[in-house]
Design an enzyme around this catalytic site. Sequence first.
Site, PDB file in Angstrom:
ATOM      1  N   ASP A   1      -0.667-103.326 -18.078  1.00 25.48           N
ATOM      2  CA  ASP A   1      -0.849-102.552 -19.299  1.00 25.48           C
ATOM      3  C   ASP A   1      -1.605-103.316 -20.364  1.00 25.48           C
ATOM      4  OD1 ASP A   1       0.087-100.099 -18.725  1.00 25.48           O
ATOM      5  OD2 ASP A   1       2.063-100.349 -19.625  1.00 25.48           O
TER       6      ASP A   1
ATOM      7  N   ASP B   1       2.412 -92.925 -12.240  1.00 24.87           N
ATOM      8  CA  ASP B   1       3.101 -93.956 -13.003  1.00 24.87           C
ATOM      9  C   ASP B   1       4.580 -94.020 -12.608  1.00 24.87           C
ATOM     10  OD1 ASP B   1       3.343 -95.935 -14.952  1.00 24.87           O
ATOM     11  OD2 ASP B   1       2.156 -94.802 -16.408  1.00 24.87           O
TER      12      ASP B   1
HETATM   13  C1  GLA Z   1       2.420 -96.627 -18.738  1.00 29.08           C
HETATM   14  C2  GLA Z   1       1.069 -96.942 -18.136  1.00 29.08           C
HETATM   15  C3  GLA Z   1       0.006 -96.824 -19.205  1.00 29.08           C
HETATM   16  C4  GLA Z   1       0.015 -95.425 -19.777  1.00 29.08           C
HETATM   17  C5  GLA Z   1       1.399 -95.101 -20.300  1.00 29.08           C
HETATM   18  C6  GLA Z   1       1.506 -93.663 -20.703  1.00 29.08           C
HETATM   19  O1  GLA Z   1       2.803 -97.603 -19.651  1.00 29.08           O
HETATM   20  O2  GLA Z   1       1.065 -98.196 -17.539  1.00 29.08           O
HETATM   21  O3  GLA Z   1      -1.273 -97.136 -18.683  1.00 29.08           O
HETATM   22  O4  GLA Z   1      -0.359 -94.514 -18.772  1.00 29.08           O
HETATM   23  O5  GLA Z   1       2.413 -95.358 -19.344  1.00 29.08           O
HETATM   24  O6  GLA Z   1       2.755 -93.341 -21.175  1.00 29.08           O
END
Ligand code: GLA
Length: 721
Positions: free
Chosen positions: A522, A458
């Site tokens: 997301d 990430d």
């Molecule tokens: C980001 C990612 C999500 C999740 C969160 C965790 O927003 O895109 O899918 O993994 O972080 O904190």
Amino acid sequence: MTVVDQDAARTRPSDQARQAHVLRAAGVSLVLVTAPDGLPEVLHWGRDVGPVGTIDTDELLLAVGRPVSPSAFDAPWPLTVLPTERDGWEGRPGIAGHVDGLPLVPRWQDVVVVSDEGLVTVTAVSAELRLRSEIALDSAGVLRVRHAVTNHGAAAVHLQALEAVLPVGERAGEVLDLAGRWTRERTPQRRTLTHGSHARESRRGRTGHDAPTLLVLGTPGFSDDAGEVWAVHLAWSADSVHRHDVLAEARPLLGAGELLRAGEVVLGEDDTFTTPDAVFVWSDEGLDGMSARLHGSIRARPGHPRRPRPVVLNTWEAVYYQQDLAPLVALAETAADIGVERFVLDDGWFLGRRSDTTSLGDWQVDPAVWPDGLRPLVDRVRELGMEFGLWFEPEMVSPASELAAAHPEWLLQRPDDDVRTWRNQHVLDLANPAARAFVLESMSAVIGGHHVEFVKWDANRDVVHAVHEGRAGIDAHTRGVYALMDDLRRRHPWLEIESCASGGARVDLGALEHTDRVWPSDTNDAVERLAIQRWTEALLPLELIGSHVGPEVSHTTGRHLDLDFRMAVSLFGSAGIETDLTRLAPAELDRLRAWTALYRRSRALLHTGRLRHLDLGDPGLDATSVVAVDRSRALVRVARTVTGPQSLAVPVRLRGLDRSRRYRVAPATGIGVPRGLDMVPPPWLGRGWVELSGAVLEDVGVRLPMLAPATAIVLECVALD
Ligand code: GLA
């Protein structure tokens, strides 16, 4: 007014020595012609015009060579592969910078052009620089252009731009690129092509939620399946320029390059700067034709994932930061029972991480949450026959972390600078070898220690006023990110990596050289996902696009969506589930079990076949199909987002089938058929199937039920002979 001497322009003796180099593949050709002095010029990029032997360079130059217009440079000039004012080009330059304050406008000499096996290499020397340019055409008809310059003098060369450009047909009349924001990535924007040098800059330090992704110029009205298009994508995960130039005196140019900050690239003696690849694609079959070439090119990469893409269970929208062994074991058991193949533990497993306010950088299993370590969970996941994946955010550091306290000097910023936090975090300088080694070792200990098969990588913030060793540092940091990914994969050769960045802010072919799939957004709201995935598919084949069945109520939009609809949307991707299965009723688990079976039986088709978007003339409908390479089978998903103007659904006309074969068309088993809004459903649906020739399916089609908003039907077509 100047009257041009036509004879003189046509018979310049130096023209006699000009040579053509031709790249040809998959119905595309690029014709490059050497110049009497200076760099060569691309005379054609588009439909195949035959082998080099059939192209008479002299005749071609007579045919399309430049006249001299009124109020212009006195002699004709070439639109070279790296155009500058020295050539006569007054649009955005291909190369720019300065040496001791003097503008960098190289006078290229000793130009050598060599073509071999789909690759044209151009080398040249100027007073300041040595140049090596590579233009490669692959078997899918996709071009990759890369420039490298080396300073061969003592004076520092300050580079401001080094960009790849190609000319497109003068008939191009419209421009399409993508924009977006968090949870709404890759939103198309379309406009008329107008004069000027237009640069779409991205300065987010990562690819960005609003990345252009593809800049497409096309003939007026180009669509999913028709029209000529020329497109470019920069294979790079940070600041970029996607640009097009329409000047009155030249062919339109399309191009891309890294966006360099002032002082970012200063070449000392013998230093080299190499651009990321600019990926160019032409098609005369509209956007789907463009995507088919890109998908073919991506699938032919030696590093393209070959193992079947597993059904994933990701814990994020199931438990968020509430990590406890017993419920997660229960989740893993339920997941395995319904056919999940990879269990991914998301954010929240490392030292002190209970929210997004702390702990990034401290990549050790938190004994407070995991008193016996991750072993009990990992072992159970393995016993259940699943792979184990883990979330990391390797480039980041929370101010509230042991790492930040120990190494405040490792931030990607000036030590005394006050850089804004974003999701309560800063960026580590991964161009710093010590910082990179630390992250490599701490990640390796966890990955090696548990044989982690998959990392969700990430990157949850934009990178601003980045400084590495006293200079703008995005370029160096980004190369450091890639190096860290490669080091990890070398150490743990079984490892697959997902490129995630607050959802879909790192979707590009640069990242995908070092990773195995992208997380496009997301939002798991399937209505939103339809659009996001459609435009992610413009660049990427389905097997690289993560797509999860989320909870019934989406946490990003609050929308309630039926399970069948969510499953229909997630099927067309690298599929998974991201919801707390332990709260679902047995009947819902049965539906999910049938769906994972459908995915497993269909992934060979979905992940190798030809993707098409079918225009049904109703903006509330999204119709996506994948036809097997041998045309023996196809899957078609028709989804409705909002109601349409017609009382009866229009027949869906398929594309790409074998017209002479008969197909049985039926709803795919594994996803329920929505009831529909008709009083009496279409007659074939009562029986459950219909058999028609490919020709009839393409030209007449099959009428579907009148879909209610947020419902979808998935059809399977199987050839009978
Ligand atoms: C980001 C990612 C999500 C999740 C969160 C965790 O927003 O895109 O899918 O993994 O972080 O904190």
